[in-house]
Design an enzyme around this catalytic site. Structure first.
Site, PDB file in Angstrom:
ATOM      1  N   ASP A  82      23.182  36.044  41.950  1.00 14.89           N
ATOM      2  CA  ASP A  82      24.346  35.884  42.820  1.00 14.89           C
ATOM      3  C   ASP A  82      24.514  37.045  43.781  1.00 14.89           C
ATOM      4  O   ASP A  82      23.838  38.077  43.672  1.00 14.89           O
ATOM      5  CB  ASP A  82      25.618  35.705  41.968  1.00 14.89           C
ATOM      6  CG  ASP A  82      25.721  36.727  40.844  1.00 14.89           C
ATOM      7  OD1 ASP A  82      24.998  37.734  40.883  1.00 14.89           O
ATOM      8  OD2 ASP A  82      26.525  36.513  39.921  1.00 14.89           O
ATOM      9  N   ASN A 151      35.648  35.423  31.008  1.00 10.34           N
ATOM     10  CA  ASN A 151      36.082  34.020  31.041  1.00 10.34           C
ATOM     11  C   ASN A 151      34.908  33.057  30.844  1.00 10.34           C
ATOM     12  O   ASN A 151      35.028  31.864  31.105  1.00 10.34           O
ATOM     13  CB  ASN A 151      36.806  33.724  32.362  1.00 10.34           C
ATOM     14  CG  ASN A 151      35.905  33.910  33.578  1.00 10.34           C
ATOM     15  OD1 ASN A 151      34.731  34.234  33.441  1.00 10.34           O
ATOM     16  ND2 ASN A 151      36.453  33.714  34.767  1.00 10.34           N
ATOM     17  N   HIS A 153      32.018  33.180  32.478  1.00 10.48           N
ATOM     18  CA  HIS A 153      31.167  32.885  33.638  1.00 10.48           C
ATOM     19  C   HIS A 153      29.759  33.418  33.435  1.00 10.48           C
ATOM     20  O   HIS A 153      29.542  34.425  32.771  1.00 10.48           O
ATOM     21  CB  HIS A 153      31.803  33.309  34.968  1.00 10.48           C
ATOM     22  CG  HIS A 153      31.820  34.772  35.288  1.00 10.48           C
ATOM     23  ND1 HIS A 153      32.904  35.391  35.854  1.00 10.48           N
ATOM     24  CD2 HIS A 153      30.881  35.731  35.162  1.00 10.48           C
ATOM     25  CE1 HIS A 153      32.634  36.662  36.069  1.00 10.48           C
ATOM     26  NE2 HIS A 153      31.418  36.899  35.649  1.00 10.48           N
ATOM     27  N   GLU A 158      32.315  30.203  37.816  1.00 11.52           N
ATOM     28  CA  GLU A 158      33.619  30.366  37.170  1.00 11.52           C
ATOM     29  C   GLU A 158      33.997  29.093  36.401  1.00 11.52           C
ATOM     30  O   GLU A 158      33.400  28.031  36.624  1.00 11.52           O
ATOM     31  CB  GLU A 158      34.679  30.651  38.247  1.00 11.52           C
ATOM     32  CG  GLU A 158      34.430  31.919  39.066  1.00 11.52           C
ATOM     33  CD  GLU A 158      34.721  33.218  38.308  1.00 11.52           C
ATOM     34  OE1 GLU A 158      34.733  33.212  37.060  1.00 11.52           O
ATOM     35  OE2 GLU A 158      34.923  34.247  38.982  1.00 11.52           O
TER      36      GLU A 158
HETATM   37  C1  GLP Z   1      29.690  39.840  37.091  1.00  9.27           C
HETATM   38  C2  GLP Z   1      28.362  39.124  37.451  1.00  9.27           C
HETATM   39  C3  GLP Z   1      27.756  38.462  36.248  1.00  9.27           C
HETATM   40  C4  GLP Z   1      27.907  39.404  35.067  1.00  9.27           C
HETATM   41  C5  GLP Z   1      29.359  39.500  34.690  1.00  9.27           C
HETATM   42  C6  GLP Z   1      29.649  40.549  33.617  1.00  9.27           C
HETATM   43  O1  GLP Z   1      30.728  39.555  37.924  1.00  9.27           O
HETATM   44  N1  GLP Z   1      28.416  38.201  38.537  1.00  9.27           N
HETATM   45  O2  GLP Z   1      26.406  38.127  36.503  1.00  9.27           O
HETATM   46  O3  GLP Z   1      27.182  38.933  33.970  1.00  9.27           O
HETATM   47  O4  GLP Z   1      30.197  39.622  35.801  1.00  9.27           O
HETATM   48  O5  GLP Z   1      29.568  41.835  34.128  1.00  9.27           O
HETATM   49  P1  GLP Z   1      29.415  43.121  33.228  1.00  9.27           P
HETATM   50  O6  GLP Z   1      28.014  43.123  32.718  1.00  9.27           O
HETATM   51  O7  GLP Z   1      29.663  44.269  34.157  1.00  9.27           O
HETATM   52  O8  GLP Z   1      30.421  43.017  32.142  1.00  9.27           O
END
Ligand code: GLP
Length: 256
Positions: A82, A151, A153, A158
């Site tokens: 992404d 959440n 995702h 989302e």
């Molecule tokens: C982000 C990314 C995801 C990631 C998630 C958790 O917004 N788009 O790919 O897995 O949120 O992030 P983190 O690893 O910093 O907890």
């Protein structure tokens, strides 16, 4: 790297292989061993990569192994999940820059073989289509790395995203913008939209490794493993995939 010395516990569920590690460092090392093993076995592997703080340790392990053991990424292709919309690629918070700084600039990968969706083009539909087609052209994803949002995702899919979705533009949940505001000066600077591979694009990967660390992810991990399979919790789609390994530390797995 001596992963055989790492204290790990295997939990067998019907659905996932779960590797429970003592801490974040061990999670990163065990995941790295698996991914590096894949690259050694298939030097032209297509790796699906994630951003966020969770895979940073994994990328450090890749760099360390590349320097110490010479694992080569010359023929590897990468596809990132992404990108924020409206952030210049050179912005410090863009995932394009994240990947270069945290990984690509430190290994022998051909930057031409690395792919991050472009959140700055005017025709987002065309960009989403181009991205999907490119994934197909390079042979599909052999191994996808995922983190998980609070959440549920995956990528930036989302809650409410269709399990049939392919690369698309999404409005970020307020809770996601809040969680990610730690990288920005204020929440107002966090983009409202992103372009993300869809759930179906992720599910098409031949193999998936999901990483999670810390007590903050415990509820999400419980829902992932025991909850309902529902579009309200995007990661639950993974329960329908044949080859998912969860590698997570004991804090993230404290409710499992
Ligand atoms: C982000 C990314 C995801 C990631 C998630 C958790 O917004 N788009 O790919 O897995 O949120 O992030 P983190 O690893 O910093 O907890």
């Amino acid at each position: 790297m001596k992963p055989n010395k790492i204290n790990q516990q295997r939990v067998n569920t019907m659905l996932f292989e779960i590797i429970r590690t003592e801490n974040y460092e061990d999670m990163s090392k065990i995941a790295a061993k698996r991914v590096i093993g894949k690259v050694q076995q298939k030097p032209d592997a297509v790796l699906g990569l994630a951003t966020g703080s969770t895979p940073e340790g994994l990328y450090k392990e890749f760099i360390k192994d590349h320097k110490e053991n010479g694992t080569s990424y010359e023929k590897v292709n990468t596809v990132n999940l992404d990108e924020y919309m409206g952030l210049d690629r050179n912005d410090k918070n863009s995932y394009f820059t994240f990947m270069r700084e945290k990984l690509f600039n430190h290994i022998d990968i051909d930057l031409e073989n690395t792919n991050v969706p472009n959140g700055m083009v005017s025709d987002m539909e065309a960009e989403a289509k181009r991205y999907e087609e490119h994934i197909k052209e390079i042979g599909g994803i052999d191994l996808q790395i995922l983190g998980i949002g609070h959440n549920g995702h995956i990528g930036f899919n989302e809650p409410g995203t269709s399990f049939d979705s392919r690369t698309h533009v999404i409005e970020l949940a307020e809770s996601t913008r809040e969680a990610n505001s730690r990288y920005f000066h204020s929440i107002d600077e966090v983009p409202t939209h992103a372009i993300t591979m869809g759930i179906q694009s992720i599910m098409d990967s031949k193999e998936i490794i999901l990483l999670a660390s810390g007590a903050g992810k415990a509820e999400a991990m419980k829902k992932l493993v025991y909850g309902e399979i529902t579009e309200d919790f995007p990661a639950s789609a993974l329960r329908l995939h044949k080859k998912v390994t969860i590698i997570a530390d004991k804090d993230a797995l404290q409710l499992i």
